[in-house]
Write a protein that holds these residues in place. Structure first.
Motif, mmCIF file in Angstrom:
data_model
loop_
_atom_site.group_PDB
_atom_site.id
_atom_site.type_symbol
_atom_site.label_atom_id
_atom_site.label_comp_id
_atom_site.label_asym_id
_atom_site.label_seq_id
_atom_site.Cartn_x
_atom_site.Cartn_y
_atom_site.Cartn_z
ATOM 1 N N THR A 152 0.828 -1.210 0.000
ATOM 2 C CA THR A 152 0.000 0.000 0.000
ATOM 3 C C THR A 152 0.857 1.252 0.000
ATOM 4 N N LYS A 153 1.928 1.243 0.783
ATOM 5 C CA LYS A 153 2.818 2.410 0.808
ATOM 6 C C LYS A 153 3.461 2.637 -0.557
ATOM 7 N N GLU A 154 3.823 1.553 -1.240
ATOM 8 C CA GLU A 154 4.393 1.692 -2.590
ATOM 9 C C GLU A 154 3.385 2.325 -3.543
ATOM 10 N N LEU A 155 2.124 1.966 -3.375
ATOM 11 C CA LEU A 155 1.082 2.488 -4.259
ATOM 12 C C LEU A 155 0.709 3.927 -3.926
ATOM 13 N N ALA A 156 0.565 4.217 -2.635
ATOM 14 C CA ALA A 156 0.049 5.514 -2.201
ATOM 15 C C ALA A 156 1.146 6.543 -1.960
ATOM 16 N N GLY A 157 2.368 6.078 -1.705
ATOM 17 C CA GLY A 157 3.467 7.000 -1.456
ATOM 18 C C GLY A 157 3.757 7.181 0.019
ATOM 19 N N ASP A 158 4.817 7.909 0.297
ATOM 20 C CA ASP A 158 5.287 8.066 1.670
ATOM 21 C C ASP A 158 4.329 8.858 2.547
ATOM 22 N N ASN A 159 3.422 9.616 1.951
ATOM 23 C CA ASN A 159 2.495 10.422 2.740
ATOM 24 C C ASN A 159 1.270 9.625 3.215
ATOM 25 N N LEU A 160 1.225 8.336 2.924
ATOM 26 C CA LEU A 160 0.148 7.492 3.436
ATOM 27 C C LEU A 160 0.048 7.628 4.951
ATOM 28 N N ARG A 161 -1.145 7.931 5.432
ATOM 29 C CA ARG A 161 -1.384 8.025 6.876
ATOM 30 C C ARG A 161 -1.724 6.629 7.408
ATOM 31 N N HIS A 213 8.230 0.906 16.111
ATOM 32 C CA HIS A 213 8.702 -0.046 15.096
ATOM 33 C C HIS A 213 8.288 0.382 13.696
ATOM 34 N N PHE A 214 7.018 0.670 13.514
ATOM 35 C CA PHE A 214 6.541 1.018 12.174
ATOM 36 C C PHE A 214 7.090 2.371 11.711
ATOM 37 N N LEU A 215 7.288 3.284 12.637
ATOM 38 C CA LEU A 215 7.942 4.538 12.272
ATOM 39 C C LEU A 215 9.368 4.280 11.812
ATOM 40 N N ASP A 216 10.077 3.408 12.534
ATOM 41 C CA ASP A 216 11.443 3.063 12.145
ATOM 42 C C ASP A 216 11.488 2.372 10.783
ATOM 43 N N TYR A 219 7.205 4.110 7.887
ATOM 44 C CA TYR A 219 5.795 4.431 7.710
ATOM 45 C C TYR A 219 5.443 5.715 8.455
ATOM 46 N N ARG A 220 4.522 6.442 7.902
ATOM 47 C CA ARG A 220 4.033 7.669 8.543
ATOM 48 C C ARG A 220 2.872 7.295 9.473
ATOM 49 N N VAL A 221 3.200 6.857 10.666
ATOM 50 C CA VAL A 221 2.186 6.479 11.645
ATOM 51 C C VAL A 221 1.692 7.755 12.322
ATOM 52 N N PHE A 269 3.008 8.541 25.712
ATOM 53 C CA PHE A 269 3.262 9.054 24.365
ATOM 54 C C PHE A 269 3.642 10.529 24.336
ATOM 55 N N ASP A 270 3.112 11.327 25.235
ATOM 56 C CA ASP A 270 3.302 12.778 25.163
ATOM 57 C C ASP A 270 4.778 13.141 25.319
ATOM 58 N N ASP A 271 5.263 14.002 24.438
ATOM 59 C CA ASP A 271 6.660 14.464 24.437
ATOM 60 C C ASP A 271 7.659 13.328 24.284
ATOM 61 N N SER A 272 7.237 12.242 23.637
ATOM 62 C CA SER A 272 8.127 11.108 23.404
ATOM 63 C C SER A 272 8.731 11.207 22.012
ATOM 64 N N GLU A 273 9.584 10.238 21.677
ATOM 65 C CA GLU A 273 10.188 10.225 20.345
ATOM 66 C C GLU A 273 9.136 10.002 19.260
ATOM 67 N N VAL A 274 8.156 9.135 19.523
ATOM 68 C CA VAL A 274 7.129 8.919 18.503
ATOM 69 C C VAL A 274 6.233 10.149 18.381
ATOM 70 N N ASP A 275 6.031 10.854 19.472
ATOM 71 C CA ASP A 275 5.252 12.094 19.427
ATOM 72 C C ASP A 275 5.950 13.127 18.544
ATOM 73 N N GLU A 276 7.250 13.198 18.669
ATOM 74 C CA GLU A 276 8.021 14.134 17.853
ATOM 75 C C GLU A 276 7.950 13.784 16.369
ATOM 76 N N GLN A 277 7.654 12.516 16.073
ATOM 77 C CA GLN A 277 7.526 12.085 14.681
ATOM 78 C C GLN A 277 6.085 12.161 14.171
ATOM 79 N N GLY A 278 5.208 12.779 14.979
ATOM 80 C CA GLY A 278 3.850 13.040 14.514
ATOM 81 C C GLY A 278 2.814 11.998 14.868
ATOM 82 N N CYS A 279 3.144 11.087 15.779
ATOM 83 C CA CYS A 279 2.206 10.028 16.166
ATOM 84 C C CYS A 279 1.542 10.370 17.495
ATOM 85 N N LYS A 280 0.203 10.434 17.482
ATOM 86 C CA LYS A 280 -0.568 10.742 18.686
ATOM 87 C C LYS A 280 -1.449 9.553 19.059
#
Length: 538
Positions: A152-161, A213-216, A219-221, A269-280
């Motif tokens: 799906t990511k290959e089809l939709a691109g890196d901006n896939l939510r 894991h998925f962010l690493d 994927y744009r989680v 999650f708040d103020d964590s590394e995944v939070d900094e990568q846009g995951c809430k």
């Protein structure tokens, strides 16, 4: 006499004090208020409101509403099979490619680990889990579903939510070692959660590790959703022979349990590394869109309300969340109006996301309930009537509750039920049945992009529903839904920045076909009987 009069005054004062104290106690026990109009308050457009029976579409660019994340679907219950099929890319292309309907949101199910549970009645509703019983993680688990996500990511691109959602905590953390609540002899017995508060932190840590894991993995989680429809029992049931069965994974939480679990998630999650990568973390996903004096509101008040009953226990949640997630089941237009009024009045700082819907066979608000119930052997609802009815639900959710995203339940389905966009055959992978719902959803998802802003809009034609958006690239989109047996039309003046237009139609005979195009200007938009039509102004 003086003493008697003085005694009466003292008595009245004491009674007044008692009444005040009693009122305060009762308010503390029962009272709750929202946070008021501290957020966005949308205004009406006088031009649009006055546009009645003119036969002319009015789009008011000066009156704007919500910004949308886009449109998506769940990968639950099919991706763990399809990922191993030789034509998985073909199937996913219908959903996530430019040649298909261009969905941009993928809801990945974090399974609880019920793979070997014989009590779950449908085989493909059993799931694998990344968290193993010894506390280690196996990131090779759920390999077919991960393969679908990668394709799906290959089809939709890196901006896939990507949303990671749970129906249950991992079975290694639950009270009964299962992915659902235990059956009870008394069906009316009090509902009991399957997750002890002792494991709230472990559940939050699990979801955090999955997000990381998925962010690493690239994927744009964008979100993790740990609580699905907590207001339902999710209990197994006893069979006549003393065994028990259950339909799927799920977990009940009371409103205070929901609040307390979300507090742990927010802390994690708040103020964590995944939070900094846009995951809430998403707030719980309600099973229905509901307004005042409903179960949904009781949960929302507990999580966001500032009455004395809750104010000291949910402060972090009020500051952490910015959206409320709801499923569009069991919700009429009147119900949605009531919900919008309640949230506008009490929680205007929070947007609403509609994160799940399908045409439940027992839901009288689908618009096709009569068609469904007329089918003695069930139906998949493949015809245009089902697609148009779904499109009307989308329009209502976008324009009544100002939904910031809209997601269909399960993108692919097997068997007989009105829950799929595509229907697949495990015995013949090339047998792909396409419902009209797929193309009608595409009238929205293919043209309304992430970041689009809704504009006030009216078709000027009775019975012709409409909505309009402006995309971040400056293009504008108007969508019309005609559920009548008569062809309708409306005049449209392309918006000022437009240079050309294109029209796309889904009807009984057409599947998101381009039916008109030309230079921008004054055009007549034809909306055939029982159809969805999109005008793209470039």
């Amino acid at each position: 006499m003086a003493k008697s009069k003085k005694s009466k005054i003292v008595s009245r004062i004491l009674i007044a004090v008692f009444v005040i104290l009693l009122a305060a106690v009762l308010y503390i026990i029962f009272g709750v208020v929202g946070i008021g109009n501290s957020g966005t308050v949308y205004s009406d457009s006088e031009k649009v409101n006055a546009n009645i029976d003119t036969g002319v579409t009015v789009i008011d660019e000066s009156t704007t509403y919500q910004t949308v994340n886009g449109f998506g679907a769940s990968a639950c219950w099919w991706s763990q099979d399809i990922g191993e099929w030789e034509n998985s890319e073909e199937i996913l292309s219908y959903l996530y490619s430019d040649d298909g309907i261009g969905l941009n949101i993928y809801r990945y199910n974090l399974g609880a680990g019920s793979k070997d549970d014989e009590h779950i009645t449908t085989e493909n509703r059993k799931t694998e889990c990344f968290l193993q019983s010894d506390g280690t993680y196996d990131w090779s688990a759920d390999s077919a579903a991960q393969s679908c996500l990668a394709t799906t990511k290959e089809l939709a691109g890196d901006n896939l939510r990507v949303t990671l959602f749970c129906n249950s905590a991992p079975t290694s953390l639950t009270e009964n070692g299962a992915a659902y609540c235990s059956p009870t002899e008394d069906e009316d017995a009090q509902w009991i959660t399957n997750l002890s508060s002792d494991n709230y932190q472990s559940f939050a840590d699990y979801c955090y590790e999955c997000a990381a894991h998925f962010l690493d993995e690239g994927y744009r989680v964008t979100s993790v959703s740990p609580i699905n429809e907590p207001q339902y029992s999710w209990k197994a049931w006893y069979n006549d022979d003393g065994t028990y069965s259950v339909n799927q994974e799920g977990c009940y939480y009371s409103k205070t349990e929901t609040r307390d679990l979300l507090n742990i998630f927010a802390d994690t999650f708040d103020d964590s590394e995944v939070d900094e990568q846009g995951c809430k973390v998403d707030m719980f996903e309600s099973g229905a869109i509901e307004g005042d004096d409903t179960t949904t509101v009781a949960y929302v008040d507990c999580i966001l309300g500032i009455g004395p009953k809750y104010v000291f226990k949910n402060k972090k949640l009020r500051n952490y969340f910015d959206s409320v997630s709801m499923h569009s089941y069991w919700s009429s237009e009147d119900t949605k109006v009531s919900a919008e009024e309640y949230y506008s009045k009490n929680y205007s700082a929070y947007s609403v996301a509609c994160t799940e819907y399908c045409q439940m066979t027992t839901d009288e608000n689908t618009g096709v309930y009569d068609l469904i119930t007329a089918e003695e052997d069930g139906t998949n609802g493949m015809s245009i009537e089902y697609g148009v009815a779904m499109a009307e639900v989308i329009i209502d959710d976008l324009t009544v509750v100002n939904a910031t995203e809209w997601d269909w339940w399960t993108a692919c389905s097997y068997g007989i039920y009105t829950d799929g966009l595509l229907y697949l055959n495990p015995d013949d992978h090339s047998d792909i049945q396409i419902s009209k719902r797929l193309w009608c959803l595409g009238n929205f998802s293919k043209f309304i992009n992430e970041g689009a802003v809704r504009l006030a809009c009216s078709s000027g034609v009775d019975g012709l529903e409409s909505c309009a958006f402006v995309n971040t690239d400056g293009s504008s989109v108007a969508v019309y839904v005609n559920d009548s047996d008569q062809d309708l039309s409306t005049a449209l003046t392309c918006l000022s920045d437009s240079s050309s237009y294109e029209v796309y139609t889904t009807s009984a005979d057409l599947d998101l076909e381009k039916t008109a195009e030309g230079d921008a200007g004054d055009i007549q938009v034809s909306v055939p009987a029982m159809s969805v039509v999109t005008v793209v102004m470039k």
